[in-house]
Design a protein around this motif. Structure first.
Motif, mmCIF file in Angstrom:
data_model
loop_
_atom_site.group_PDB
_atom_site.id
_atom_site.type_symbol
_atom_site.label_atom_id
_atom_site.label_comp_id
_atom_site.label_asym_id
_atom_site.label_seq_id
_atom_site.Cartn_x
_atom_site.Cartn_y
_atom_site.Cartn_z
ATOM 1 N N THR A 1 10.565 -3.778 -4.631
ATOM 2 C CA THR A 1 10.257 -4.360 -3.531
ATOM 3 C C THR A 1 11.197 -5.454 -3.121
ATOM 4 O O THR A 1 11.676 -6.023 -2.263
ATOM 5 C CB THR A 1 8.905 -5.092 -3.489
ATOM 6 N N ALA B 1 -1.559 -0.894 -4.147
ATOM 7 C CA ALA B 1 -0.910 -0.976 -5.375
ATOM 8 C C ALA B 1 -0.556 -2.344 -5.989
ATOM 9 O O ALA B 1 -0.577 -2.394 -6.920
ATOM 10 C CB ALA B 1 0.466 -0.267 -5.363
ATOM 11 N N VAL C 1 9.973 4.933 0.125
ATOM 12 C CA VAL C 1 8.806 5.949 -0.061
ATOM 13 C C VAL C 1 8.172 6.128 1.249
ATOM 14 O O VAL C 1 7.741 5.152 1.815
ATOM 15 C CB VAL C 1 8.079 5.327 -1.206
ATOM 16 N N THR D 1 6.768 -0.965 -9.116
ATOM 17 C CA THR D 1 6.862 -1.053 -7.913
ATOM 18 C C THR D 1 7.015 -2.192 -7.228
ATOM 19 O O THR D 1 8.036 -2.497 -6.190
ATOM 20 C CB THR D 1 5.238 -0.721 -7.377
ATOM 21 N N TRP E 1 0.885 -1.313 0.047
ATOM 22 C CA TRP E 1 0.074 0.135 -0.028
ATOM 23 C C TRP E 1 0.951 1.298 0.057
ATOM 24 O O TRP E 1 1.811 1.420 0.685
ATOM 25 C CB TRP E 1 -0.952 0.124 1.272
ATOM 26 N N TYR E 2 0.379 2.205 -0.715
ATOM 27 C CA TYR E 2 1.080 3.594 -0.504
ATOM 28 C C TYR E 2 -0.086 4.362 0.142
ATOM 29 O O TYR E 2 -1.222 4.920 -0.308
ATOM 30 C CB TYR E 2 1.078 4.299 -1.885
ATOM 31 N N THR F 1 -3.796 3.361 -0.245
ATOM 32 C CA THR F 1 -3.992 3.001 -1.750
ATOM 33 C C THR F 1 -3.267 1.801 -1.735
ATOM 34 O O THR F 1 -2.027 1.665 -1.803
ATOM 35 C CB THR F 1 -3.648 4.015 -2.605
ATOM 36 N N VAL G 1 4.780 3.887 2.833
ATOM 37 C CA VAL G 1 4.449 2.568 2.028
ATOM 38 C C VAL G 1 4.610 1.357 3.112
ATOM 39 O O VAL G 1 5.315 1.383 4.375
ATOM 40 C CB VAL G 1 5.865 2.150 1.008
ATOM 41 N N ILE H 1 11.802 0.232 -2.452
ATOM 42 C CA ILE H 1 10.425 0.811 -1.972
ATOM 43 C C ILE H 1 10.459 1.484 -0.819
ATOM 44 O O ILE H 1 9.402 2.133 -0.515
ATOM 45 C CB ILE H 1 9.344 -0.151 -2.517
ATOM 46 N N THR H 2 10.842 0.783 0.340
ATOM 47 C CA THR H 2 10.814 1.321 1.518
ATOM 48 C C THR H 2 11.256 2.586 1.943
ATOM 49 O O THR H 2 10.936 3.160 2.826
ATOM 50 C CB THR H 2 11.536 0.289 2.696
#
Length: 258
Positions: A56, A26, A64, A52, A20-21, A24, A67, A61-62
């Motif tokens: 991972t 994803a 961001v 995305t 999730w962002y 949301t 997240v 991605i962490t």
């Protein structure tokens, strides 16, 4: 005469992974095995979660804000989503190539030597050997051996991308992630990178995000089709392109959408 089937060890085992962002979602309930010394292509329309997902696999991605993830990603028998992970060591084992060659504003030599120096290689003779072998592995040595001390920014776009691949493999990772590595290149440079990927899979496991379905068909061993954050279908590339099981896969690869 019986056909010999080569079993490939699984490098990543993604199980019921969600991302999730903020609020949301994803990525939704992803399950995927990524085999060793093969090219796995991730295809799908823009905004479907391809980039995305690939970020991972080395936990980039962490970075961001907002997240959060659930599920499991097993790498080297470690669950990188739940175990305590040394990120420096993880990213040494899992290199990343981006859409556009992004060499450091340093010499060609220093770009390739950067990673080994960070990880403790100090002797010039050893660094020289690593730089030469890495540049040879990406078929760039003959083009740059007389300009190793010149700025990497003076290279062409295709040369810069191959230099970035050399910089990545200089630390001898186990996996190379590629996020649309040829999208900014001309057809000749694209072909050279594709040939390079086919050669490098003998030494590395490669995961490539591509918007180019012909490219996926040419260079990958298995393909996963993403749509709206889900994996619709994943199988060996020949089967996915010739006899897709899901109608949405067929519609996408035949150009009906995306």
């Amino acid at each position: 005469m019986t056909e010999t089937i080569t079993e490939h060890k699984t490098v990543f085992d993604v199980k019921d992974m969600n991302l999730w962002y903020g609020n949301t979602q994803a990525l939704k309930n992803l399950n995927l095995e990524i085999p060793e010394n093969q090219v796995t292509a991730i295809i799908g329309p823009s905004g479907c979660g391809k980039s995305t997902f690939i970020k991972t696999l080395n936990l980039m991605i962490t970075r961001v804000p907002g997240v959060h993830m659930s599920g499991d990603i097993l790498f080297n028998s470690q669950n990188i989503l739940k175990d305590r992970i040394d990120l420096v060591n993880l990213r040494k084992q899992i290199g990343m190539i981006f859409q556009k060659g992004n060499p450091f504003p340093q010499s060609v030599y220093d770009n390739v030597a950067y990673g080994p120096r960070i990880h403790g290689v100090k002797k010039k003779k050893q660094l020289d050997e690593i730089v030469e072998s890495s540049l040879k592995d990406v078929a760039l040595w003959d083009e740059v051996k007389d300009r190793l001390n010149s700025s990497a920014l003076g290279l062409s776009g295709g040369q810069q991308q191959r230099l970035c691949i050399a910089r990545t493999i200089a630390t001898k990772p186990r996996v190379v992630l590629m996020d649309e590595p040829t999208s900014a290149l001309d057809p000749v440079s694209t072909l050279r990178i594709e040939q390079l990927i086919s050669e490098l899979k003998n030494q590395y496991t490669i995961v490539i995000v591509t918007h180019n379905m012909q490219q996926a068909a040419r260079i990958s061993d298995q393909t996963a089709f993403f749509l709206h954050g889900e994996i619709i279908e994943s199988t060996d590339t020949g089967s996915l392109f010739s006899v897709p099981v899901d109608r949405r896969t067929e519609d996408y690869i035949s150009g009906r959408f995306g």
